[in-house]
Design a protein around this motif. Structure first.
Motif, PDB file in Angstrom:
ATOM      1  N   ARG A 124       0.829  -1.225  -0.070  1.00  0.00           N
ATOM      2  CA  ARG A 124       0.057  -0.119  -0.065  1.00  0.00           C
ATOM      3  C   ARG A 124       0.639   1.350   0.121  1.00  0.00           C
ATOM      4  O   ARG A 124       0.457   2.412  -0.569  1.00  0.00           O
ATOM      5  CB  ARG A 124      -1.125  -0.012   1.145  1.00  0.00           C
ATOM      6  N   GLY A 125       2.085   1.175   0.889  1.00  0.00           N
ATOM      7  CA  GLY A 125       3.015   2.212   0.450  1.00  0.00           C
ATOM      8  C   GLY A 125       3.378   2.597  -0.881  1.00  0.00           C
ATOM      9  O   GLY A 125       3.475   3.860  -1.041  1.00  0.00           O
ATOM     10  N   LEU A 126       3.956   1.568  -1.228  1.00  0.00           N
ATOM     11  CA  LEU A 126       4.394   1.823  -2.688  1.00  0.00           C
ATOM     12  C   LEU A 126       3.278   2.402  -3.708  1.00  0.00           C
ATOM     13  O   LEU A 126       3.644   3.335  -4.411  1.00  0.00           O
ATOM     14  CB  LEU A 126       4.780   0.532  -3.219  1.00  0.00           C
ATOM     15  N   LEU A 127       2.062   1.997  -3.621  1.00  0.00           N
ATOM     16  CA  LEU A 127       0.882   2.180  -4.270  1.00  0.00           C
ATOM     17  C   LEU A 127       0.513   3.673  -4.188  1.00  0.00           C
ATOM     18  O   LEU A 127       0.442   4.506  -5.011  1.00  0.00           O
ATOM     19  CB  LEU A 127      -0.164   1.460  -3.993  1.00  0.00           C
ATOM     20  N   ALA A 128       0.660   4.033  -2.894  1.00  0.00           N
ATOM     21  CA  ALA A 128       0.476   5.485  -2.392  1.00  0.00           C
ATOM     22  C   ALA A 128       1.546   6.550  -3.140  1.00  0.00           C
ATOM     23  O   ALA A 128       1.028   7.650  -3.305  1.00  0.00           O
ATOM     24  CB  ALA A 128       0.435   5.587  -0.935  1.00  0.00           C
ATOM     25  N   ALA A 129       2.701   5.868  -2.919  1.00  0.00           N
ATOM     26  CA  ALA A 129       3.763   6.962  -3.377  1.00  0.00           C
ATOM     27  C   ALA A 129       3.699   6.813  -5.078  1.00  0.00           C
ATOM     28  O   ALA A 129       3.848   7.973  -5.709  1.00  0.00           O
ATOM     29  CB  ALA A 129       5.155   6.113  -3.182  1.00  0.00           C
ATOM     30  N   ILE A 130       3.259   5.846  -5.647  1.00  0.00           N
ATOM     31  CA  ILE A 130       3.080   5.559  -7.284  1.00  0.00           C
ATOM     32  C   ILE A 130       2.131   6.845  -7.494  1.00  0.00           C
ATOM     33  O   ILE A 130       1.869   7.688  -8.603  1.00  0.00           O
ATOM     34  CB  ILE A 130       2.811   4.401  -7.619  1.00  0.00           C
TER      35      ILE A 130
END
Length: 588
Positions: A34-40
């Motif tokens: 979820r952190g990676l997705l939010a950053a993207i």
């Protein structure tokens, strides 16, 4: 296909995609994912912000050109360099994080699917289902679905979903800009005057709506064709692998022409379907290319009267064209990505059907009641029945028993289901019923043993780790199995299934048995490729081994000489047609 049917189908596809994607983002890796997705997502918003700044720059830059203002021109050049640098930095970081998330997602999905495919012998049940009457449980080419479809699914899910997010945010960001720049369009119809504010917004909406509808009707055959293309490609690749695996048998049978014909047939299906795919893609490309090229000058044509009348300057004209292009690109996302959406949808359908098949087969409990038994009680089967995948009853209501110290030979006509009886005893045949009490420390030898590639010691110890056995134990097992020539090659790596003869492979399987020393042994034509003397020697050693452990041995064989090593017989006796059962087990 009606619009209602198409929308329902798309909603079904989106639900399937959501069901496939949700487990990873709710898994043990959920916070990192979820952190990676939010950053993207944040970086995609940053890209749109840079585009807004670039659009504002257009007006100032082209006005400076029109006014021949050199100071403003150079100031805007420097400003553009800052925008470009920010855009490049965001694009690089977005690419890296997107690829990293795709990699981690694919790795998690692959491990999850592999674990479920291999668990509870689901991989075996799926293969059985392909030959039965269970169409909903028989996906083709699971290897391709795990290896290729998952890579496509994670790739397309990320790129298309982020592309759609970009399109929506870009549309929201630029539609207000375009509305303000469009001015009010005045026109007269049948003597009535009308004023339309934000005219370029309405024009963009109508332009892209028409393009989307036309694209859908031109490109909708691509969904089914992409699904079939993946299946035909997998079938072709699967047969190539089979030719490699059975190369010796094919060469001995001089079956090259037959296999070449089969490969040509499968490749012909690949080419035929791909040709249809090319034709449909050609029509889609023809329209989308025309649609895209027309959009390049469309805004100029519509705004030309305002520019030449002096209502707007060159900078505003270029800003209108840029904003129109962004709005049109956003609204045309479906048009521009239709072929990729078709592949994405086909991939999601294949993975969903595979997922459903694994779930169904994993939950398909056998009607056979299995209970453990100690060596003293032996093996007992009551009310024992075996059915084929197509529903035909092979054996019904059998009562069988094997006591410690017994040696039983199972006989019957070729193809009567002797091996299937063993599969039911082993617990891998799902179409069985009744009650079976099976002792522990049991081992089965198939007629065609699996010999993995790699080190010989690993092939010998399979499926146990070779480290569990000393070199002396491994060498002793090879010698006892009449394979002394292999005793010095424990660390040699090779394709043993190709290098060893059929008899050597059977002796290697017997060496595994002698290495592990089970008390109860079930041998299915385990010596069919051996000479009589070797067969006699090995049967004596196997019999002595199980008796020493307080167990018994049951063998399937057609050779009369094998009967010399067995005290009892189970015979599959054909039953009359119309009786509903093909064979009766007669114990003597």
């Amino acid at each position: 296909m009606t619009a209602s049917t198409g929308s329902k189908s798309m909603l079904t596809t989106l639900r399937r995609i959501g069901a496939l994607a949700a487990p990873y983002f709710n898994s043990e890796e959920k916070w990192r994912a979820r952190g990676l997705l939010a950053a993207i997502v944040a970086l995609n918003l940053g890209v749109v912000y840079m585009l807004v700044l670039n659009n504002q720059w257009y007006a100032r830059f082209y006005d400076a050109l029109q006014n021949k203002d050199q100071a403003v021109f150079w100031r805007e050049i420097v400003y553009f360099c800052w925008i470009a640098a920010g855009f490049i930095a965001i694009a690089i970081l977005k690419f890296y994080l997107t690829q990293l998330l795709q990699l981690r997602w694919r790795a998690w999905m692959t491990r999850s699917y592999l674990q479920r495919w291999m668990a509870d012998r689901t991989f075996y049940r799926l293969e059985l289902a392909r030959y039965g009457q269970q169409d909903g449980r028989s996906p083709d080419n699971p290897d391709q679905r795990i290896q290729e479809d998952m890579q496509l699914f994670t790739d397309y899910t990320m790129t298309l979903s982020m592309g759609l997010l970009n399109a929506v945010v870009t549309l929201v960001s630029f539609i207000g800009i375009l509305w303000g720049l469009s001015g009010v369009a005045n026109f007269t119809i049948l003597g009535h005057s009308f004023s339309v504010p934000g005219s370029m917004v309405w024009i963009a909406l109508l332009y892209c709506a028409a393009g989307t509808v036309i694209t859908h009707y031109i490109g909708r055959p691509l969904i089914g064709l992409n699904y079939q293309q993946q299946r035909y490609e997998a079938d072709f690749r699967h047969h190539l692998v089979r030719v490699r695996e059975y190369s010796e048998a094919i060469a001995l049978d001089r079956g090259e022409q037959v296999e070449h014909g089969q490969l040509e047939l499968r490749f012909g299906s690949v080419l035929k379907n791909y040709l249809q795919l090319i034709k449909k893609q050609k029509n889609l490309v023809a329209f989308t290319a025309s649609f895209g090229q027309a959009s390049v000058i469309f805004a100029f044509i519509v705004q030309a009267p305002r520019f030449f009348s002096g209502a707007i300057q060159l900078g505003q004209l270029m800003q209108v064209n840029s904003a129109f292009g962004r709005v049109q690109d956003s609204l045309s996302w479906f048009v521009d990505n239709y072929d990729r959406v078709a592949v994405w949808r086909a991939t999601a359908d294949r993975l969903s059907s595979f997922e459903a098949a694994m779930r169904a087969n994993a939950g398909a409990a056998s009607a056979l009641e299995r209970t453990p038994a100690d060596n003293a009680r032996g093996l007992r089967a009551d009310g024992f029945g075996v059915t084929l995948p197509d529903g035909a009853r092979l054996i019904e209501g059998a009562a069988l028993a094997v006591q410690p110290g017994d040696t039983v030979m199972l006989q019957g006509p070729s193809g009567s289901g002797k091996s299937t009886l063993f599969r039911a005893f082993a617990g891998i045949w799902p179409f069985a019923k009744g009650r079976v009490s099976m002792p522990d420390n049991t081992m089965f030898i198939p007629q065609r043993p699996y010999v993995p590639d790699g080190r010989l010691r690993d092939a010998l110890a399979y499926p146990q780790p070779a480290s569990q056995f000393s070199d002396a134990q491994l060498v002793q097992a090879l010698n006892d199995a009449l394979l002394p020539d292999l005793a010095g090659r424990l660390d040699d790596r090779d394709a043993w299934s190709q290098k060893l003869s059929g008899g050597e492979q059977q002796r290697l399987a017997i060496a595994r048995v002698l290495l592990r020393k089970p008390a109860w042994l079930f041998a299915d034509e385990a010596t069919s490729a051996l000479d009589a003397d070797s067969e006699a020697t090995l049967y004596k050693r196997l019999t002595a081994m199980v008796h020493a452990a307080g167990g018994a041995m049951v063998s399937i064989a057609h050779r009369a000489s094998v009967g010399d090593h067995h005290q009892r017989r189970w015979t599959l006796v054909p039953q009359p047609e119309g009786s509903g059962v093909r064979y009766r087990v007669e114990a003597t």
